[in-house]
Enzyme design. Structure first.
Site, PDB file in Angstrom:
ATOM      1  N   GLY A  39       0.823  -1.206   0.000  1.00  0.00           N
ATOM      2  CA  GLY A  39       0.000   0.000   0.000  1.00  0.00           C
ATOM      3  C   GLY A  39       0.856   1.255   0.000  1.00  0.00           C
ATOM      4  CB  CYS A  72       5.284  -3.891  -0.313  1.00  0.00           C
ATOM      5  SG  CYS A  72       6.094  -2.449  -1.044  1.00  0.00           S
ATOM      6  CG  HIS A  74       5.199  -6.045  -5.134  1.00  0.00           C
ATOM      7  ND1 HIS A  74       3.897  -6.055  -4.669  1.00  0.00           N
ATOM      8  CD2 HIS A  74       5.700  -4.836  -4.790  1.00  0.00           C
ATOM      9  CE1 HIS A  74       3.631  -4.903  -4.084  1.00  0.00           C
ATOM     10  NE2 HIS A  74       4.703  -4.151  -4.141  1.00  0.00           N
ATOM     11  CD  GLU A 123       2.545  -8.961  -6.055  1.00  0.00           C
ATOM     12  OE1 GLU A 123       2.568  -7.752  -6.328  1.00  0.00           O
ATOM     13  OE2 GLU A 123       3.202  -9.449  -5.104  1.00  0.00           O
TER      14      GLU A 123
END
Length: 366
Positions: A230, A258, A344, A346
């Site tokens: 975020g 993150c 990240h 993903e």
């Protein structure tokens, strides 16, 4: 497809530096913290990543828009960046699978940009001077008026933004009959994170940013907890730090990405700091020091954990380090089922170097 004559536009940085270019997207004015991304592809994923909320994005690849916009490839419900600075804003696109041009996309979502800028010169300037606020306008060319507007923009340091991008209603993702139930604290979660959970037999329930541990536990009785990525300053989020502390106290399996990584550090009395420039791109080498394995990673953060504090901590151990600058990229909490990474997994730069982290989380829940 939209065709138009490009109007003049101006980019003014907080230190007084000015760049002139051509209007891209909606005609208007926008402000935010200026930062750059070194990725060669994936502009649509970048634009829609909630972690970029409040930021003006400079793209270092010379062509943006050349493969168009495909509605299926978004990471959230709309564009999250405040504005775009690029070299070439390519309105005609070459991909059959694309649904629209970048110009139509930006106009549809009221995004102001500037093109025909020497982005190499701009990025070198930001690298030397550090992240700062900026203003783009294709309607106001008077610099004194722009300076006055820019002076009103708050610093990213100390700014809480996650509650502005989080879902307002809980929702579920995946198969209700799945083997695992994960409560996702949505601080700006990306859709591809939820897809990775679904691929691993996880039924996820996504909760608004300010939901407490007790509320998630009572509502969903999850097998594990996920703390999402975020925007904004993690130290300005006492509500989320408290939730992470409560999950740790209950000794539940927990994974953070993150911003979630920074919050796990703060919950263990490790401070965070605003970085001079942050890491944003698809090519950051990270070493997993536990298994002696290197990953090419996708990164997007302007804050980081304080390395000296991590090394001095008796509560956590370091699992991953950045090979470019030795910053801390991963930690796990001693004697708890909790770990996090700054990058990240993903995303697909490696292309799948880091996907094992989702599998590690599944093992913690077994």
């Amino acid at each position: 497809m939209t065709h138009f004559t490009k109007l003049p536009a101006v980019l003014l940085l907080a230190d007084g530096t000015v760049f002139y270019g051509k209007a891209a997207g909606k005609i208007g004015t926008t402000t935010g913290e200026i930062c750059f991304n070194t990725g060669m592809t994936g502009y649509q994923e970048v634009f829609t990543d909630p972690s970029y909320f409040g930021q003006i994005m400079v793209t270092t690849n010379s062509h943006i828009g050349n493969y168009g916009i495909a509605d299926a490839e978004v990471e959230s419900g709309h564009i999250q960046i405040s504005g775009l600075v690029c070299k070439n804003f390519n309105i005609p696109f070459s991909r059959k699978q694309a649904d629209k041009s970048i110009q139509d996309y930006f106009q549809e979502q009221n995004i102001v940009g500037i093109s025909d800028v020497d982005t190499r010169q701009l990025v070198r300037h930001i690298r030397d001077k550090g992240a700062m606020n900026a203003i783009i306008s294709s309607e106001i060319i008077d610099l004194d008026e722009l300076k006055a507007k820019l002076a009103e923009v708050p610093s990213m340091d100390g700014l809480e933004l996650s509650s502005q991008v989080s879902t307002t209603e809980t929702y579920t993702f995946g198969d209700e009959k799945a083997a695992y139930r994960v409560a996702v604290l949505d601080l700006g979660v990306k859709k591809n994170i939820l897809r990775n959970f679904d691929d691993r037999n996880v039924y996820a329930k996504v909760f608004p940013a300010k939901t407490t541990y007790a509320e998630m536990e009572k509502d969903f009785a999850p097998t594990g907890y996920f703390i999402s990525n975020g925007p904004g300053d993690p130290s300005a989020m006492p509500y989320a730090i408290e939730t992470v502390k409560d999950i740790l106290a209950a000794d539940k399996p927990m994974f953070g990405i993150c911003l979630g990584h920074q919050l796990l550090a703060l919950a263990n009395d490790i401070p965070t700091k605003k970085m001079f420039n942050g890491h944003r791109g698809l090519n950051h080498p990270v070493k997993n020091i536990i298994i002696n394995h290197c990953e090419v990673t996708s990164q997007n953060h302007g804050f980081g954990v304080v390395p000296e504090a991590v090394r001095a901590s008796d509560k956590v151990e370091i699992t991953h380090v950045n090979l470019n600058d030795q910053s801390i990229e991963g930690i796990r909490v001693k004697d708890k089922k909790a770990f996090s990474v700054q990058y990240h997994p993903e995303s697909s730069p490696g292309p799948h170097d880091s996907r094992y982290l989702f599998d590690d989380f599944i093992k913690l829940m077994q």
